[in-house]
Design a protein around this motif. Structure first.
Motif, PDB file in Angstrom:
ATOM      1  N   LEU A  22      12.209   7.421 -11.501  1.00  0.00           N
ATOM      2  CA  LEU A  22      10.915   7.957 -11.890  1.00  0.00           C
ATOM      3  C   LEU A  22      10.315   8.628 -10.676  1.00  0.00           C
ATOM      4  O   LEU A  22      10.720   8.343  -9.544  1.00  0.00           O
ATOM      5  CB  LEU A  22      10.002   6.867 -12.455  1.00  0.00           C
ATOM      6  N   PRO A  23       9.350   9.500 -10.881  1.00  0.00           N
ATOM      7  CA  PRO A  23       8.743  10.173  -9.736  1.00  0.00           C
ATOM      8  C   PRO A  23       8.061   9.169  -8.803  1.00  0.00           C
ATOM      9  O   PRO A  23       7.626   8.102  -9.235  1.00  0.00           O
ATOM     10  CB  PRO A  23       7.701  11.095 -10.366  1.00  0.00           C
ATOM     11  N   ARG A  24       7.988   9.544  -7.544  1.00  0.00           N
ATOM     12  CA  ARG A  24       7.302   8.693  -6.570  1.00  0.00           C
ATOM     13  C   ARG A  24       5.826   8.619  -6.953  1.00  0.00           C
ATOM     14  O   ARG A  24       5.170   9.633  -7.126  1.00  0.00           O
ATOM     15  CB  ARG A  24       7.461   9.304  -5.175  1.00  0.00           C
ATOM     16  N   PRO A  25       5.278   7.418  -7.087  1.00  0.00           N
ATOM     17  CA  PRO A  25       3.878   7.295  -7.493  1.00  0.00           C
ATOM     18  C   PRO A  25       2.915   7.604  -6.347  1.00  0.00           C
ATOM     19  O   PRO A  25       3.281   7.519  -5.173  1.00  0.00           O
ATOM     20  CB  PRO A  25       3.756   5.820  -7.900  1.00  0.00           C
ATOM     21  N   GLU A  26       1.710   7.954  -6.725  1.00  0.00           N
ATOM     22  CA  GLU A  26       0.646   8.065  -5.724  1.00  0.00           C
ATOM     23  C   GLU A  26       0.393   6.674  -5.167  1.00  0.00           C
ATOM     24  O   GLU A  26       0.686   5.671  -5.817  1.00  0.00           O
ATOM     25  CB  GLU A  26      -0.636   8.598  -6.373  1.00  0.00           C
ATOM     26  N   GLN A  27      -0.179   6.622  -3.984  1.00  0.00           N
ATOM     27  CA  GLN A  27      -0.435   5.325  -3.355  1.00  0.00           C
ATOM     28  C   GLN A  27      -1.837   4.823  -3.699  1.00  0.00           C
ATOM     29  O   GLN A  27      -2.678   4.595  -2.840  1.00  0.00           O
ATOM     30  CB  GLN A  27      -0.212   5.413  -1.852  1.00  0.00           C
ATOM     31  N   THR A  28      -2.038   4.641  -5.000  1.00  0.00           N
ATOM     32  CA  THR A  28      -3.262   4.029  -5.494  1.00  0.00           C
ATOM     33  C   THR A  28      -2.860   2.753  -6.219  1.00  0.00           C
ATOM     34  O   THR A  28      -1.739   2.661  -6.732  1.00  0.00           O
ATOM     35  CB  THR A  28      -4.004   4.954  -6.485  1.00  0.00           C
ATOM     36  N   PRO A  29      -3.733   1.768  -6.272  1.00  0.00           N
ATOM     37  CA  PRO A  29      -3.370   0.523  -6.951  1.00  0.00           C
ATOM     38  C   PRO A  29      -2.879   0.729  -8.385  1.00  0.00           C
ATOM     39  O   PRO A  29      -1.866   0.148  -8.784  1.00  0.00           O
ATOM     40  CB  PRO A  29      -4.668  -0.301  -6.905  1.00  0.00           C
ATOM     41  N   ASP A  30      -3.559   1.575  -9.154  1.00  0.00           N
ATOM     42  CA  ASP A  30      -3.157   1.778 -10.548  1.00  0.00           C
ATOM     43  C   ASP A  30      -1.797   2.468 -10.652  1.00  0.00           C
ATOM     44  O   ASP A  30      -0.964   2.082 -11.474  1.00  0.00           O
ATOM     45  CB  ASP A  30      -4.216   2.580 -11.301  1.00  0.00           C
ATOM     46  N   ALA A  31      -1.570   3.489  -9.829  1.00  0.00           N
ATOM     47  CA  ALA A  31      -0.297   4.214  -9.878  1.00  0.00           C
ATOM     48  C   ALA A  31       0.855   3.323  -9.422  1.00  0.00           C
ATOM     49  O   ALA A  31       1.939   3.339 -10.018  1.00  0.00           O
ATOM     50  CB  ALA A  31      -0.370   5.478  -9.027  1.00  0.00           C
ATOM     51  N   LEU A  32       0.623   2.543  -8.379  1.00  0.00           N
ATOM     52  CA  LEU A  32       1.667   1.637  -7.891  1.00  0.00           C
ATOM     53  C   LEU A  32       1.983   0.571  -8.935  1.00  0.00           C
ATOM     54  O   LEU A  32       3.147   0.251  -9.174  1.00  0.00           O
ATOM     55  CB  LEU A  32       1.242   1.002  -6.559  1.00  0.00           C
ATOM     56  N   ARG A  33       0.952   0.036  -9.562  1.00  0.00           N
ATOM     57  CA  ARG A  33       1.167  -0.997 -10.588  1.00  0.00           C
ATOM     58  C   ARG A  33       1.963  -0.419 -11.765  1.00  0.00           C
ATOM     59  O   ARG A  33       2.885  -1.055 -12.271  1.00  0.00           O
ATOM     60  CB  ARG A  33      -0.170  -1.557 -11.075  1.00  0.00           C
ATOM     61  N   ALA A  34       1.611   0.790 -12.204  1.00  0.00           N
ATOM     62  CA  ALA A  34       2.315   1.419 -13.327  1.00  0.00           C
ATOM     63  C   ALA A  34       3.788   1.654 -12.976  1.00  0.00           C
ATOM     64  O   ALA A  34       4.672   1.426 -13.805  1.00  0.00           O
ATOM     65  CB  ALA A  34       1.631   2.733 -13.700  1.00  0.00           C
ATOM     66  N   ALA A  35       4.054   2.086 -11.741  1.00  0.00           N
ATOM     67  CA  ALA A  35       5.438   2.320 -11.321  1.00  0.00           C
ATOM     68  C   ALA A  35       6.207   1.007 -11.244  1.00  0.00           C
ATOM     69  O   ALA A  35       7.355   0.925 -11.695  1.00  0.00           O
ATOM     70  CB  ALA A  35       5.472   3.035  -9.976  1.00  0.00           C
TER      71      ALA A  35
END
Length: 108
Positions: free
Chosen positions: A5-18
């Motif tokens: 999957l694409p590298r997530p942004e380094q935000t809590p929500d994006a990291l959790r979703a990844a």
């Protein structure tokens, strides 16, 4: 099975979703370390613990989302306590190299 999957942004929500995609079993660990990081941030009046938390999880997600790194990471961890000291030493070097490669990727 690990999915690319694409590298997530380094935000809590994006990291959790990844993490929910690549290693859902680690979500409770992520939540616990997030709470600890935010508590330290308040105590220290600094965002450093939150930044460190995000970077550590971005690195771990980078490893999990890339089958090549995930395989190297797994092999190295499996050999860390090998009875042959040379094998264990090589495993430690490889684990360090994998972590470094993942960290460089999330800083790119």
């Amino acid at each position: 099975m690990r999915l690319s999957l694409p590298r997530p942004e380094q935000t809590p929500d994006a990291l959790r979703a990844a993490l929910a995609v690549v290693a859902p079993g680690r979500l409770p660990e992520m939540q616990q370390t997030k709470e600890e990081a935010f508590a330290k941030a308040l105590e220290w009046q600094s965002l450093s613990p939150v930044r460190s938390w995000a970077l550590a999880w971005a690195r771990d997600i980078e490893i999990a989302r890339r089958p090549d790194l995930a395989a190297r990471h797994s092999r190295a961890k499996d050999n860390l306590e090998h009875e042959d000291a040379d094998v264990a030493r090589d495993a430690l070097r490889e684990l360090s190299a994998v972590l470094d490669e993942a960290m460089k990727a999330v800083h790119a």
